[in-house]
Design a protein around this motif. Structure first.
Motif, mmCIF file in Angstrom:
data_model
loop_
_atom_site.group_PDB
_atom_site.id
_atom_site.type_symbol
_atom_site.label_atom_id
_atom_site.label_comp_id
_atom_site.label_asym_id
_atom_site.label_seq_id
_atom_site.Cartn_x
_atom_site.Cartn_y
_atom_site.Cartn_z
ATOM 1 N N TYR A 89 -1.232 2.247 -13.024
ATOM 2 C CA TYR A 89 -1.577 2.722 -11.573
ATOM 3 C C TYR A 89 -1.398 1.553 -10.661
ATOM 4 O O TYR A 89 -1.450 0.361 -11.274
ATOM 5 C CB TYR A 89 -3.295 2.808 -11.450
ATOM 6 N N VAL A 114 -2.883 -0.007 -8.412
ATOM 7 C CA VAL A 114 -4.106 -1.087 -8.429
ATOM 8 C C VAL A 114 -4.041 -2.206 -9.710
ATOM 9 O O VAL A 114 -4.711 -3.215 -9.349
ATOM 10 C CB VAL A 114 -5.584 -0.503 -8.235
ATOM 11 N N GLU A 115 -3.140 -1.568 -10.548
ATOM 12 C CA GLU A 115 -3.165 -2.686 -11.841
ATOM 13 C C GLU A 115 -2.149 -3.511 -11.708
ATOM 14 O O GLU A 115 -2.000 -4.355 -12.514
ATOM 15 C CB GLU A 115 -3.230 -1.787 -12.976
ATOM 16 N N ASN A 146 0.793 -1.046 -0.152
ATOM 17 C CA ASN A 146 0.033 -0.186 0.020
ATOM 18 C C ASN A 146 0.956 1.397 -0.020
ATOM 19 O O ASN A 146 0.477 2.319 0.419
ATOM 20 C CB ASN A 146 -0.877 -0.080 1.325
ATOM 21 N N ALA A 147 2.101 1.078 -0.436
ATOM 22 C CA ALA A 147 2.862 2.087 -0.284
ATOM 23 C C ALA A 147 2.918 3.302 -1.369
ATOM 24 O O ALA A 147 3.301 4.324 -1.284
ATOM 25 C CB ALA A 147 4.642 1.686 -0.245
ATOM 26 N N LEU A 148 2.227 2.920 -2.329
ATOM 27 C CA LEU A 148 2.118 3.617 -3.477
ATOM 28 C C LEU A 148 0.465 4.200 -3.549
ATOM 29 O O LEU A 148 -0.481 3.581 -3.269
ATOM 30 C CB LEU A 148 2.513 3.053 -4.906
ATOM 31 N N ASN A 149 0.446 5.605 -3.880
ATOM 32 C CA ASN A 149 -0.666 6.174 -4.146
ATOM 33 C C ASN A 149 -1.655 5.508 -4.938
ATOM 34 O O ASN A 149 -1.410 5.637 -6.172
ATOM 35 C CB ASN A 149 -0.487 7.875 -4.345
ATOM 36 N N PRO A 150 -2.847 4.962 -4.876
ATOM 37 C CA PRO A 150 -3.516 4.181 -5.726
ATOM 38 C C PRO A 150 -3.932 5.005 -7.066
ATOM 39 O O PRO A 150 -4.259 4.613 -8.069
ATOM 40 C CB PRO A 150 -4.726 3.537 -4.772
ATOM 41 N N THR A 151 -4.126 6.206 -6.798
ATOM 42 C CA THR A 151 -4.748 6.957 -7.878
ATOM 43 C C THR A 151 -3.718 7.677 -8.713
ATOM 44 O O THR A 151 -3.985 8.503 -9.316
ATOM 45 C CB THR A 151 -5.725 7.820 -7.485
ATOM 46 N N GLN A 152 -2.221 7.307 -8.654
ATOM 47 C CA GLN A 152 -1.464 8.117 -9.306
ATOM 48 C C GLN A 152 -0.559 6.982 -10.065
ATOM 49 O O GLN A 152 -0.241 5.765 -9.265
ATOM 50 C CB GLN A 152 -0.486 8.749 -8.294
ATOM 51 N N TYR A 183 -2.316 14.652 -2.835
ATOM 52 C CA TYR A 183 -2.687 13.315 -2.986
ATOM 53 C C TYR A 183 -3.845 12.823 -2.246
ATOM 54 O O TYR A 183 -4.910 12.178 -2.723
ATOM 55 C CB TYR A 183 -1.762 12.403 -2.661
ATOM 56 N N TYR A 205 0.876 5.195 1.932
ATOM 57 C CA TYR A 205 1.438 5.937 0.901
ATOM 58 C C TYR A 205 1.699 7.239 1.503
ATOM 59 O O TYR A 205 2.733 7.807 1.080
ATOM 60 C CB TYR A 205 0.585 6.102 -0.343
ATOM 61 N N ARG A 252 -7.281 14.484 -3.215
ATOM 62 C CA ARG A 252 -7.703 14.021 -4.193
ATOM 63 C C ARG A 252 -8.508 12.686 -4.086
ATOM 64 O O ARG A 252 -9.590 12.466 -4.520
ATOM 65 C CB ARG A 252 -6.795 13.799 -5.079
ATOM 66 N N ASN A 253 -7.865 11.745 -3.404
ATOM 67 C CA ASN A 253 -8.133 10.340 -2.955
ATOM 68 C C ASN A 253 -9.592 10.363 -2.135
ATOM 69 O O ASN A 253 -10.355 9.642 -2.395
ATOM 70 C CB ASN A 253 -7.121 9.578 -2.362
ATOM 71 N N ASP A 300 -11.166 7.415 -11.312
ATOM 72 C CA ASP A 300 -10.774 6.708 -10.086
ATOM 73 C C ASP A 300 -10.301 5.138 -10.516
ATOM 74 O O ASP A 300 -10.936 4.258 -10.604
ATOM 75 C CB ASP A 300 -11.627 6.628 -8.930
ATOM 76 N N PRO A 301 -8.832 5.258 -10.508
ATOM 77 C CA PRO A 301 -8.377 3.837 -11.045
ATOM 78 C C PRO A 301 -8.754 2.695 -9.963
ATOM 79 O O PRO A 301 -8.921 1.404 -10.462
ATOM 80 C CB PRO A 301 -7.056 4.097 -11.148
ATOM 81 N N ARG A 302 -8.996 3.024 -8.782
ATOM 82 C CA ARG A 302 -9.425 1.995 -7.826
ATOM 83 C C ARG A 302 -10.704 1.370 -8.036
ATOM 84 O O ARG A 302 -10.458 0.037 -8.277
ATOM 85 C CB ARG A 302 -9.436 2.710 -6.305
ATOM 86 N N ALA A 348 -10.208 -0.955 -11.527
ATOM 87 C CA ALA A 348 -9.633 -2.007 -11.049
ATOM 88 C C ALA A 348 -10.725 -3.268 -10.606
ATOM 89 O O ALA A 348 -11.043 -4.193 -10.772
ATOM 90 C CB ALA A 348 -8.761 -2.013 -10.067
ATOM 91 N N LEU A 382 -12.499 11.806 -4.546
ATOM 92 C CA LEU A 382 -13.399 10.988 -5.452
ATOM 93 C C LEU A 382 -14.438 10.201 -4.815
ATOM 94 O O LEU A 382 -15.545 10.297 -5.852
ATOM 95 C CB LEU A 382 -12.206 9.830 -5.887
#
Ligand SMILES: Nc1ncnc2c1ncn2[C@@H]1O[C@H](COP(=O)(O)OP(=O)(O)OP(=O)(O)O)[C@@H](O)[C@H]1O
Ligand code: SF4
Ligand SMILES: [Mg+2]
Lengths: 339, 335
Positions: free
Chosen positions: A156, A158-159, A107-113, B247, B230, B250-251, B325-327, B330, B254
């Protein structure tokens, strides 16, 4: 240790504490000293809650609540970062001198970036004048060297699969070629195959010149044997054993380290299928640790003297140290009888 | 992309099914109400007439006109056919006005009141919620109880408080209507000013309630995000706090977009209370008179509008959201 050795990271008596919402103080890193030389790696092992992650955070020299710095020095390449202003640490140390892979790297990376945009932010935090084109080229090349597909940059988080996420975080962490990399349980949440891949990648970082030294944290002591040069065992916020990987695994001195490895291990049969013996009992509460030896409640060899005063770390020569009032001979004797 | 098209078509299919069911229910349910709406109209038309035969003739004339003398199933097919030709028939309660005419004159009052109120409330609410999460301490301690109060108050509670304070006690603002009852709609300054003054209380009663709900949601989303892994990792990579805050917000923002789209979709319901209390001439008040007057065509048509608005907005969110939102994308791909 040769005289020529070049110390990259030197830590002296580092002490940090958590201050909880109820103003309780938890001393999770208590007078820790360590040294890592160029080209070397240090493993830190200990059971859950002993302060491994807190030590990793504390080594960064950049503190935010609830974690607070109390005392000690962190010297990277001759520079004491514990005396620096936080903003200077952020700008000229974090990521460039010392980098950190968190325990929950998933979870260390911002999921929407997208990964590449985070990479841009990382570079620009240290050098606002670097162009995007340069950054992209550098990142592509680095990912290729580290065996990661270039497409990952355009995705991203999440992918990405769990293992890929983990490797991406490692790659991003070393992009600025830090002198020290601190990896907190980088392989614990992964399946065996991915675990192997991640460890291989970490080992390759030094050969590829991305980093100069590494600290590898895990709760599985035997895992460190093939990965790091030296090993430190932590118990209740303190170092209880410091030795080479071989010594720590096959010839531990401290009763806790001995307990972690069980008593049946011999180097010849290797580490395959070793079942870790669970040590009965629980570690002390770090809000109010006992006066004497912190391991006393669970130690098979405990005596009345153990509980009287704090036990210092005894130098056993050759870079070894252990925290127990019993002498090397007495301990070895005791282990012989037990085993 | 192939998976995404399948997802899209699947959703579209479900929306079509939902629409058909809602359409049928919208037709049937009002007609199950006890009572005879035509009799009420005839009673009004035939006031003072003593001739029973004459009254009967008028009654039959109206049942013929409205089609209520035919069997329900036949009525339904006539209705479907008419609706497809854009004809919603006459309003029973406001005869001889047509349903289309009644709706056209009230819907813009509702949209004009609700859309700005929801947007303003949403923006302010999210801003305050984010600020509370970030500043914590003092600000949070004031904002949170206020928001919980505002959002847990029933909609009419807020309207009544405003009404009593600004309308009755202070007498700053008019208490009812969309404009002065002595005015005829035109583009004079006097009329526009009257509209603006009448607009204030219903507008703010909706804004305040929206702020409360949004601020609470945004605050907890933002607190959750501020503690995300993050954030810690980005800090240790030397990224500036200002950027990390971006960041985080924004998250946190959404998911709040869903809430915005939903309140826009259901704005007619949101309007009912405020419009009735302030006698505002919008769709909410229209629904009330339609129900009281057993005005089947008007009820069915307003419900149809509401159904369509809700379905369309939810559909748009479902589809667009995956892109924003890519979350979510997915998660959609896994469906
Ligand atoms: N945010 C916090 N506030 C207060 N105490 C904390 C906080 N985080 C950790 N601690 C305490 O500090 C001690 C050390 O925790 P730490 O996370 O460093 O252990 P760890 O060795 O990394 O454990 P694990 O193997 O489970 O990751 C524990 O006793 C824990 O309860
Ligand atoms: S000091 Fe005593 S209690 Fe502590 S480890 Fe040594 S023998 Fe055990
Ligand atoms: Mg940990």
């Amino acid at each position: 240790m040769s005289v020529m050795s070049n110390v990259v990271l030197e830590v002296r008596d580092l002490t940090t504490k958590y201050v909880t919402r109820f103003r309780e103080e938890v001393y999770a890193v208590d007078h820790v000293s360590l040294q890592v030389e160029e080209g070397k790696s240090l493993g830190i092992a200990g059971e859950s809650g002993c302060g491994k992650s807190t030590l990793a955070l504390s080594l960064m020299g950049y503190y935010f609540p609830p974690l607070h710095y109390t005392c000690g020095e962190i010297i990277i390449d001759g520079r004491d970062i514990s005396a620096m202003r936080p903003d200077d640490v952020r700008k000229s140390i974090l990521g460039t001198e010392i980098a950190y892979i968190p325990q929950s790297a998933m979870n260390a990376l911002n999921p929407t970036q997208k990964v590449i945009h985070f990479v841009e932010d990382v570079f620009q935090a240290h050098d606002p004048f670097k162009s995007k084109k340069e950054i992209h080229e550098f990142a592509k090349e680095a990912f290729e060297t580290l065996g990661l597909p270039e497409e990952v940059l355009q995705k991203y988080p999440v992918e990405l699969s769990g293992g890929m996420k983990q490797r991406t975080v490692i790659a991003v962490s070393v992009l600025l070629c830090p002198k020290v990399l601190i990896a907190d349980e980088p392989s614990s949440a992964l399946d065996v195959t991915t675990q192997k891949m991640v460890i291989k990648m970490l080992k390759g970082l030094m050969e590829n010149g991305f980093i100069k030294s590494m600290i590898f944290i895990t709760h599985e002591l035997p895992l460190l044997y093939n990965v790091t040069d030296d090993i430190m065992v932590m118990y209740a916020g303190q170092i209880v054993e410091k030795a080479t990987a071989r010594e720590a695994v096959f010839d531990p001195l401290h009763p806790y380290a001995k307990g972690l490895m069980g008593s049946i291990i011999v180097p010849e049969s290797g580490l395959r299928d070793v079942k870790l013996a669970a040590i009965p009992g629980v570690p002390p509460n770090l809000k109010d640790p006992p006066v004497g030896c912190r391991f006393a409640e669970r130690c098979k060899y405990v005596r009345a003297e153990c509980k009287v005063a704090a036990v210092p770390l005894y130098d056993a020569g050759g870079g070894r140290a252990y925290r127990c009032i019993l002498s090397e001979e007495v301990l070895r004797e005791a282990y012989q009888h037990a085993g | 992309m192939k998976g995404y098209r399948k997802y899209f078509l699947n959703k579209l299919g479900w929306f079509a099914v939902t629409f058909v069911c809602a359409f049928i229910l919208n037709f049937i349910l009002p007609r199950l109400m006890p009572g005879d709406p035509v009799a009420a109209i005839v009673a009004r038309m035939a006031q003072g007439m003593s001739n029973a035969r004459g009254v009967q003739a008028i009654y039959e004339q109206y049942t013929e006109l409205f089609g209520t003398n035919k069997p329900m199933l036949q009525q339904f097919f006539i209705y479907v056919n008419n609706v497809f030709h854009g004809d919603f028939g006459f309003s029973f309660s406001q005869y001889p006005r047509t349903v289309a005419d009644v709706l056209a004159s009230s819907i813009w009052w509702t949209v004009g009141l609700q859309l700005p109120a929801i947007l303003v409330g949403w923006l302010i609410g999210n801003f305050l919620g984010a600020l509370a999460a970030y500043l914590k301490k003092g600000f949070d301690k004031v904002l949170m109880p206020a928001s919980i109060f505002a959002s847990s108050l029933p909609a009419f509670g807020m309207a009544v408080i405003l009404l009593v304070v600004f309308g009755v006690t202070l007498e700053w603002l008019p208490t009812s209507g969309g404009y002065g009852y002595d005015l005829i709609p035109n583009f004079s300054w006097e009329f526009v000013w009257s509209v603006i003054v009448h607009y204030q209380m219903p507008f703010w009663s909706i804004v305040l309630i929206t702020i409360g709900g949004q601020a609470i949601g945004m605050r907890s989303m933002a607190i959750y995000e501020l503690n995300a892994d993050y954030v810690k990792y980005s800090r240790f990579m030397g990224i500036k706090d200002r950027k990390i805050v971006r960041y985080v917000f924004r998250n946190a923002m959404l998911p709040q977009i869903t809430g915005l789209a939903l309140s826009i979709g259901t704005m007619v319901f949101g309007a009912i209370v405020a419009e009735i209390i302030f006698s505002y001439p919008g769709l909410g008040s229209t629904i009330l008179t339609a129900v009281l007057g057993q005005d089947y065509p008007l009820i069915s048509a307003t419900m149809l509008i509401i159904t369509l608005m809700v379905l369309i907005t939810t559909f748009i969110i479902e589809i667009l959201y995956g892109f924003i939102d890519p979350r979510i994308k997915a998660a959609q791909a896994e469906d």
